[in-house]
Write a protein that holds these residues in place. Sequence first.
Motif, mmCIF file in Angstrom:
data_model
loop_
_atom_site.group_PDB
_atom_site.id
_atom_site.type_symbol
_atom_site.label_atom_id
_atom_site.label_comp_id
_atom_site.label_asym_id
_atom_site.label_seq_id
_atom_site.Cartn_x
_atom_site.Cartn_y
_atom_site.Cartn_z
ATOM 1 N N UNK A 67 0.832 -1.196 0.000
ATOM 2 C CA UNK A 67 0.000 0.000 0.000
ATOM 3 C C UNK A 67 0.873 1.255 0.000
ATOM 4 N N UNK A 68 0.621 2.139 -0.956
ATOM 5 C CA UNK A 68 1.457 3.322 -1.108
ATOM 6 C C UNK A 68 1.401 4.233 0.119
ATOM 7 N N UNK A 69 0.258 4.292 0.795
ATOM 8 C CA UNK A 69 0.150 5.163 1.971
ATOM 9 C C UNK A 69 1.032 4.668 3.114
ATOM 10 N N UNK A 70 1.209 3.360 3.208
ATOM 11 C CA UNK A 70 2.122 2.819 4.219
ATOM 12 C C UNK A 70 3.563 3.042 3.795
ATOM 13 N N UNK A 71 3.854 2.843 2.514
ATOM 14 C CA UNK A 71 5.202 3.103 2.001
ATOM 15 C C UNK A 71 5.616 4.552 2.235
ATOM 16 N N UNK A 72 4.679 5.452 2.167
ATOM 17 C CA UNK A 72 4.982 6.879 2.312
ATOM 18 C C UNK A 72 5.392 7.277 3.720
ATOM 19 N N UNK A 73 5.110 6.447 4.711
ATOM 20 C CA UNK A 73 5.507 6.804 6.077
ATOM 21 C C UNK A 73 6.711 5.971 6.544
ATOM 22 N N UNK A 74 7.314 5.219 5.618
ATOM 23 C CA UNK A 74 8.461 4.377 5.967
ATOM 24 C C UNK A 74 9.746 5.197 6.041
ATOM 25 N N UNK A 75 10.662 4.749 6.896
ATOM 26 C CA UNK A 75 12.024 5.287 6.885
ATOM 27 C C UNK A 75 12.840 4.584 5.803
ATOM 28 N N UNK A 76 12.659 3.257 5.716
ATOM 29 C CA UNK A 76 13.402 2.444 4.753
ATOM 30 C C UNK A 76 12.452 1.485 4.052
ATOM 31 N N UNK A 77 12.813 1.109 2.820
ATOM 32 C CA UNK A 77 11.996 0.193 2.033
ATOM 33 C C UNK A 77 12.873 -0.939 1.502
ATOM 34 N N UNK A 78 12.364 -2.162 1.659
ATOM 35 C CA UNK A 78 13.011 -3.348 1.094
ATOM 36 C C UNK A 78 12.063 -3.903 0.034
ATOM 37 N N UNK B 4 11.219 -6.917 -2.552
ATOM 38 C CA UNK B 4 11.523 -8.319 -2.832
ATOM 39 C C UNK B 4 10.633 -8.803 -3.970
ATOM 40 N N UNK B 5 11.227 -9.480 -4.947
ATOM 41 C CA UNK B 5 10.489 -10.020 -6.090
ATOM 42 C C UNK B 5 11.109 -11.354 -6.476
ATOM 43 N N UNK B 6 10.256 -12.324 -6.786
ATOM 44 C CA UNK B 6 10.731 -13.666 -7.145
ATOM 45 C C UNK B 6 11.677 -14.236 -6.091
ATOM 46 N N UNK B 7 11.405 -13.902 -4.834
ATOM 47 C CA UNK B 7 12.187 -14.461 -3.738
ATOM 48 C C UNK B 7 13.536 -13.826 -3.517
ATOM 49 N N UNK B 8 13.855 -12.761 -4.253
ATOM 50 C CA UNK B 8 15.152 -12.120 -4.135
ATOM 51 C C UNK B 8 15.001 -10.631 -3.842
ATOM 52 N N UNK B 9 16.018 -10.062 -3.188
ATOM 53 C CA UNK B 9 16.011 -8.624 -2.919
ATOM 54 C C UNK B 9 16.238 -7.871 -4.227
ATOM 55 N N UNK B 10 15.297 -6.969 -4.555
ATOM 56 C CA UNK B 10 15.425 -6.162 -5.762
ATOM 57 C C UNK B 10 16.016 -4.794 -5.471
ATOM 58 N N UNK B 11 15.723 -4.258 -4.284
ATOM 59 C CA UNK B 11 16.210 -2.913 -3.942
ATOM 60 C C UNK B 11 16.073 -2.704 -2.446
ATOM 61 N N UNK B 12 17.024 -2.008 -1.863
ATOM 62 C CA UNK B 12 16.979 -1.622 -0.453
ATOM 63 C C UNK B 12 17.454 -0.184 -0.350
ATOM 64 N N UNK B 13 16.737 0.627 0.423
ATOM 65 C CA UNK B 13 17.180 2.000 0.607
ATOM 66 C C UNK B 13 16.180 2.800 1.405
ATOM 67 N N UNK B 14 16.452 4.075 1.546
ATOM 68 C CA UNK B 14 15.513 4.955 2.234
ATOM 69 C C UNK B 14 14.282 5.163 1.360
ATOM 70 N N UNK B 15 13.247 5.692 1.955
ATOM 71 C CA UNK B 15 12.030 5.978 1.196
ATOM 72 C C UNK B 15 12.335 6.889 0.009
ATOM 73 N N UNK B 16 13.149 7.913 0.226
ATOM 74 C CA UNK B 16 13.470 8.853 -0.848
ATOM 75 C C UNK B 16 14.260 8.198 -1.971
ATOM 76 N N UNK B 17 15.042 7.181 -1.641
ATOM 77 C CA UNK B 17 15.842 6.487 -2.657
ATOM 78 C C UNK B 17 15.016 5.492 -3.457
ATOM 79 N N UNK B 18 14.067 4.823 -2.812
ATOM 80 C CA UNK B 18 13.349 3.715 -3.445
ATOM 81 C C UNK B 18 12.003 4.114 -4.018
ATOM 82 N N UNK B 19 11.235 4.902 -3.288
ATOM 83 C CA UNK B 19 9.844 5.150 -3.656
ATOM 84 C C UNK B 19 9.661 5.813 -5.018
ATOM 85 N N UNK B 20 10.475 6.793 -5.410
ATOM 86 C CA UNK B 20 10.241 7.442 -6.709
ATOM 87 C C UNK B 20 10.283 6.490 -7.897
#
Length: 240
Positions: free
Chosen positions: A195-206, A208-224
């Motif tokens: 849910x985008x509204x939950x993602x918007x209040x995160x400090x960090x976002x992980x 995961x797709x197909x069982x593997x990490x696709x991206x890790x970073x702060x909200x500002x790094x990942x969300x856009x």
Amino acid sequence: MLRLENISFTVDGDVGRRDIVRDVTVEFPDGFTVITGPNGGGKSTLAKLISGIYTPTSGKIWLDDKDITDLSITERANAGISYAFQQPVRFKGITVQDLIKIASGRKIGVSEACEYLSEVGLCARDYIDREINASLSGGELKRIEIATVLARGSSVSVFDEPEAGIDLWSFGSLIKVFENMQGKVGGSIIIISHQERILNIADNIVVIADGEIAKVGTKDEVLPGLFCGSGVCSILENKI
């Protein structure tokens, strides 16, 4: 700090062995982290591996530099990990007050139990003596479950898709509860959600797709780069 090191989880099915999670290495610092990704990508499995519901096929799970890989659910709870299910469990004959006392692991009075209910936006006098049964809505159960997590004071709190099964109004209230939690609960708060509204209040976002990490970073790094209109961008499709 919670750390997963080369975690894999494989199951045997009708068509042979299937890798649900593959070689995942990720850290969860103090603060608010959201694990997101497409359906079937491994989000909920990762949550169950953290909580001890599943045991990894390989790899290690560390909590504050202690190896907890082989600990049971109860042992992990005692070590400081709380887990909230997608669909909270109902307990016939157990009141809200009973549940909060059990969660806290100590003797607490009615007034303190009521404070935890107030923290999640529930009028304590209307709920403290109610049973955890079908008379409670999905949104009410989610808030009561969060109140038990607050009472426990865990160093790692995991919420598996807390938005599941609740109406739009309750979801808006849930967002406010999580926003308030950030300033009141120490340690790591981990939420499994797309849910985008939950993602918007995160400090960090992980991601995961197909069982593997696709991206890790702060909200500002990942969300856009995560969402393109109503679709999902290449961050999930190409796992960059």
